[in-house]
Design a protein around this motif. Structure first.
Motif, PDB file in Angstrom:
ATOM      1  N   PRO A   3       4.694  12.863  -2.243  1.00  0.00           N
ATOM      2  CA  PRO A   3       5.374  13.302  -1.036  1.00  0.00           C
ATOM      3  C   PRO A   3       5.325  12.213   0.031  1.00  0.00           C
ATOM      4  O   PRO A   3       4.459  11.336   0.019  1.00  0.00           O
ATOM      5  CB  PRO A   3       4.567  14.547  -0.612  1.00  0.00           C
ATOM      6  CG  PRO A   3       3.866  14.978  -1.851  1.00  0.00           C
ATOM      7  CD  PRO A   3       3.607  13.756  -2.631  1.00  0.00           C
ATOM      8  N   ILE A   4       6.272  12.308   0.979  1.00  0.00           N
ATOM      9  CA  ILE A   4       6.352  11.295   2.038  1.00  0.00           C
ATOM     10  C   ILE A   4       5.074  11.265   2.858  1.00  0.00           C
ATOM     11  O   ILE A   4       4.572  10.196   3.228  1.00  0.00           O
ATOM     12  CB  ILE A   4       7.573  11.571   2.941  1.00  0.00           C
ATOM     13  CG1 ILE A   4       8.859  11.411   2.139  1.00  0.00           C
ATOM     14  CG2 ILE A   4       7.568  10.624   4.136  1.00  0.00           C
ATOM     15  CD1 ILE A   4      10.114  11.722   2.929  1.00  0.00           C
ATOM     16  N   ALA A   5       4.508  12.457   3.131  1.00  0.00           N
ATOM     17  CA  ALA A   5       3.287  12.523   3.937  1.00  0.00           C
ATOM     18  C   ALA A   5       2.143  11.801   3.244  1.00  0.00           C
ATOM     19  O   ALA A   5       1.399  11.033   3.868  1.00  0.00           O
ATOM     20  CB  ALA A   5       2.916  13.983   4.190  1.00  0.00           C
ATOM     21  N   ASP A   6       1.995  12.032   1.908  1.00  0.00           N
ATOM     22  CA  ASP A   6       0.931  11.352   1.156  1.00  0.00           C
ATOM     23  C   ASP A   6       1.146   9.850   1.129  1.00  0.00           C
ATOM     24  O   ASP A   6       0.211   9.061   1.209  1.00  0.00           O
ATOM     25  CB  ASP A   6       0.867  11.896  -0.266  1.00  0.00           C
ATOM     26  CG  ASP A   6       0.408  13.356  -0.297  1.00  0.00           C
ATOM     27  OD1 ASP A   6      -0.204  13.791   0.699  1.00  0.00           O
ATOM     28  OD2 ASP A   6       0.690  14.030  -1.298  1.00  0.00           O
ATOM     29  N   PHE A   7       2.411   9.441   1.020  1.00  0.00           N
ATOM     30  CA  PHE A   7       2.733   8.017   0.985  1.00  0.00           C
ATOM     31  C   PHE A   7       2.373   7.351   2.315  1.00  0.00           C
ATOM     32  O   PHE A   7       1.827   6.245   2.347  1.00  0.00           O
ATOM     33  CB  PHE A   7       4.219   7.844   0.684  1.00  0.00           C
ATOM     34  CG  PHE A   7       4.638   6.401   0.588  1.00  0.00           C
ATOM     35  CD1 PHE A   7       4.280   5.632  -0.509  1.00  0.00           C
ATOM     36  CD2 PHE A   7       5.367   5.808   1.614  1.00  0.00           C
ATOM     37  CE1 PHE A   7       4.653   4.300  -0.597  1.00  0.00           C
ATOM     38  CE2 PHE A   7       5.744   4.491   1.526  1.00  0.00           C
ATOM     39  CZ  PHE A   7       5.391   3.732   0.417  1.00  0.00           C
ATOM     40  N   ASN A   8       2.656   8.023   3.399  1.00  0.00           N
ATOM     41  CA  ASN A   8       2.326   7.472   4.713  1.00  0.00           C
ATOM     42  C   ASN A   8       0.820   7.367   4.899  1.00  0.00           C
ATOM     43  O   ASN A   8       0.322   6.382   5.451  1.00  0.00           O
ATOM     44  CB  ASN A   8       2.931   8.348   5.817  1.00  0.00           C
ATOM     45  CG  ASN A   8       4.451   8.214   5.889  1.00  0.00           C
ATOM     46  OD1 ASN A   8       4.984   7.200   5.453  1.00  0.00           O
ATOM     47  ND2 ASN A   8       5.116   9.229   6.409  1.00  0.00           N
ATOM     48  N   ILE A   9       0.092   8.386   4.444  1.00  0.00           N
ATOM     49  CA  ILE A   9      -1.370   8.340   4.541  1.00  0.00           C
ATOM     50  C   ILE A   9      -1.926   7.179   3.720  1.00  0.00           C
ATOM     51  O   ILE A   9      -2.829   6.466   4.149  1.00  0.00           O
ATOM     52  CB  ILE A   9      -1.969   9.679   4.063  1.00  0.00           C
ATOM     53  CG1 ILE A   9      -1.614  10.797   5.046  1.00  0.00           C
ATOM     54  CG2 ILE A   9      -3.487   9.563   3.918  1.00  0.00           C
ATOM     55  CD1 ILE A   9      -2.053  12.175   4.584  1.00  0.00           C
ATOM     56  N   PHE A  10      -1.349   6.967   2.527  1.00  0.00           N
ATOM     57  CA  PHE A  10      -1.785   5.847   1.685  1.00  0.00           C
ATOM     58  C   PHE A  10      -1.530   4.517   2.389  1.00  0.00           C
ATOM     59  O   PHE A  10      -2.368   3.612   2.361  1.00  0.00           O
ATOM     60  CB  PHE A  10      -1.042   5.895   0.349  1.00  0.00           C
ATOM     61  CG  PHE A  10      -1.405   4.765  -0.578  1.00  0.00           C
ATOM     62  CD1 PHE A  10      -2.620   4.761  -1.263  1.00  0.00           C
ATOM     63  CD2 PHE A  10      -0.532   3.696  -0.750  1.00  0.00           C
ATOM     64  CE1 PHE A  10      -2.954   3.720  -2.113  1.00  0.00           C
ATOM     65  CE2 PHE A  10      -0.865   2.653  -1.585  1.00  0.00           C
ATOM     66  CZ  PHE A  10      -2.083   2.664  -2.273  1.00  0.00           C
ATOM     67  N   ASN A  11      -0.383   4.373   3.026  1.00  0.00           N
ATOM     68  CA  ASN A  11      -0.072   3.152   3.773  1.00  0.00           C
ATOM     69  C   ASN A  11      -1.052   2.933   4.910  1.00  0.00           C
ATOM     70  O   ASN A  11      -1.521   1.803   5.161  1.00  0.00           O
ATOM     71  CB  ASN A  11       1.357   3.215   4.331  1.00  0.00           C
ATOM     72  CG  ASN A  11       2.392   2.901   3.256  1.00  0.00           C
ATOM     73  OD1 ASN A  11       2.056   2.344   2.217  1.00  0.00           O
ATOM     74  ND2 ASN A  11       3.632   3.278   3.506  1.00  0.00           N
ATOM     75  N   LEU A  13      -4.113   4.021   5.115  1.00  0.00           N
ATOM     76  CA  LEU A  13      -5.422   3.664   4.574  1.00  0.00           C
ATOM     77  C   LEU A  13      -5.478   2.195   4.159  1.00  0.00           C
ATOM     78  O   LEU A  13      -6.457   1.490   4.424  1.00  0.00           O
ATOM     79  CB  LEU A  13      -5.764   4.561   3.383  1.00  0.00           C
ATOM     80  CG  LEU A  13      -6.113   6.019   3.706  1.00  0.00           C
ATOM     81  CD1 LEU A  13      -6.327   6.810   2.428  1.00  0.00           C
ATOM     82  CD2 LEU A  13      -7.362   6.085   4.579  1.00  0.00           C
ATOM     83  N   THR A  14      -4.429   1.732   3.501  1.00  0.00           N
ATOM     84  CA  THR A  14      -4.403   0.325   3.073  1.00  0.00           C
ATOM     85  C   THR A  14      -4.374  -0.610   4.282  1.00  0.00           C
ATOM     86  O   THR A  14      -5.010  -1.671   4.265  1.00  0.00           O
ATOM     87  CB  THR A  14      -3.185   0.056   2.178  1.00  0.00           C
ATOM     88  OG1 THR A  14      -1.984   0.468   2.858  1.00  0.00           O
ATOM     89  CG2 THR A  14      -3.307   0.806   0.869  1.00  0.00           C
ATOM     90  N   GLN A  15      -3.654  -0.227   5.332  1.00  0.00           N
ATOM     91  CA  GLN A  15      -3.608  -1.053   6.538  1.00  0.00           C
ATOM     92  C   GLN A  15      -4.961  -1.096   7.234  1.00  0.00           C
ATOM     93  O   GLN A  15      -5.395  -2.153   7.718  1.00  0.00           O
ATOM     94  CB  GLN A  15      -2.536  -0.516   7.495  1.00  0.00           C
ATOM     95  CG  GLN A  15      -1.112  -0.734   6.997  1.00  0.00           C
ATOM     96  CD  GLN A  15      -0.075  -0.096   7.903  1.00  0.00           C
ATOM     97  OE1 GLN A  15      -0.400   0.378   8.986  1.00  0.00           O
ATOM     98  NE2 GLN A  15       1.173  -0.081   7.457  1.00  0.00           N
ATOM     99  N   ILE A  16      -5.644   0.054   7.261  1.00  0.00           N
ATOM    100  CA  ILE A  16      -6.972   0.092   7.873  1.00  0.00           C
ATOM    101  C   ILE A  16      -7.955  -0.775   7.089  1.00  0.00           C
ATOM    102  O   ILE A  16      -8.735  -1.550   7.666  1.00  0.00           O
ATOM    103  CB  ILE A  16      -7.485   1.547   7.941  1.00  0.00           C
ATOM    104  CG1 ILE A  16      -6.663   2.339   8.959  1.00  0.00           C
ATOM    105  CG2 ILE A  16      -8.969   1.585   8.319  1.00  0.00           C
ATOM    106  CD1 ILE A  16      -6.979   3.818   8.966  1.00  0.00           C
TER     107      ILE A  16
END
Length: 277
Positions: A3-11, A13-16
């Motif tokens: 889902p888009i929400a999960d994808f944004n959370i993954f992004n 996390l990787t940025q952090i």
């Protein structure tokens, strides 16, 4: 498909994680150069960047052109100027120490180091054997280590004494101690340029003062002429130290000061700068 929400959370996390890794690397680099001459050079580079930004913002064409040239060729200049620090960082990276904990030795090891230095200097003082022993702290002494003979042996009072025995190949230079090891011997240290140094002080004392002016190292000196023991720190010399006062000084700076710099005290019974306090 996520889902888009999960994808944004993954992004996020990787940025952090990316930001944290970069921050940690920058922190380790700062720790490597902290207390070295590179800090002053970084301040100069910061001034150049600020001037370049202001000249671009206010359309100062000549100044902007000059700053562009400076920045264009600045990378090569940085490599040349920071060569000792860059080599030190690469050496630590190659030894696997770049991401390891960089701290002072364990208190027990530090106590053994202090005991070995005190025992050796007391022995040499009674026999008027000249000696100069520099202890590395936060500021790296790599550039001075390279002027001597590498040893990298476990520190003992017997080893220190043997190094400074007259007419031996290494007795005429300084010993550099790092993390309870005799890192190098026969090293050349910079002489002090202060005009206020007593004329009765010889080359060893001037070298001990010189290294204390450019680094945070603690240096112990045994006079060949009088057998007196001295200690230098932060451009000051403490003379005519006995065994107990030398031990107290070293303990205060290598153990107590490392626990709490604000509570560091100098318990000594000597002379500061050659004068009674």
């Amino acid at each position: 498909m996520l889902p888009i929400a999960d994808f944004n959370i993954f992004n996020y996390l990787t940025q952090i994680i990316d930001i944290l890794l970069v921050t940690y690397v920058i922190y380790k680099l700062i720790m490597i150069i902290r207390g070295t001459k590179a800090v002053q050079l970084l301040k100069g580079i910061s001034v150049i960047i600020v001037v370049w930004f202001l000249s671009s913002s206010f359309d100062l064409r000549t100044m902007s052109w000059l700053m562009d040239k400076v920045i264009t060729y600045g990378l090569l200049a940085i490599i040349i100027i920071f060569q000792p620090e860059l080599r030190r960082a690469l050496e630590q990276l190659g030894r696997g120490r770049f991401f390891s904990r960089t701290g002072i030795p364990e208190e027990e090891e530090t106590e053994k180091t202090i005991s070995a230095i005190v025992k050796s200097t007391n022995y040499m003082s009674k026999r008027r054997i000249g000696a100069i022993i520099s202890i590395e702290r936060e500021t790296g002494l790599s550039e001075y280590v390279e002027t001597g003979i590498p040893i990298q042996a476990h520190l003992t009072s017997e080893l220190l004494t043997n190094i400074f025995v007259p007419n031996t190949p290494l007795h005429d230079g300084a010993v550099i101690i790092k993390q309870s090891q005799v890192f190098a011997a026969g090293c050349y240290l910079p002489l002090t340029e202060s005009p206020f140094v007593s004329k009765e002080l010889g080359t060893r004392h001037r070298a001990a003062l010189g290294i204390s002016e450019v680094t945070d190292a603690i240096t112990v000196v045994v006079s060949e002429e009088t057998g007196t023991i001295s200690l230098t720190k932060n451009g000051e010399i403490y003379r005519n130290l006995d065994e107990e006062s030398l031990r107290n000084l070293l303990h205060a700076e290598l153990i107590i000061a490392n626990k709490s710099t604000s509570s560091s005290r100098w318990n000594w019974r000597g002379k500061k700068n050659g004068q009674t306090p």
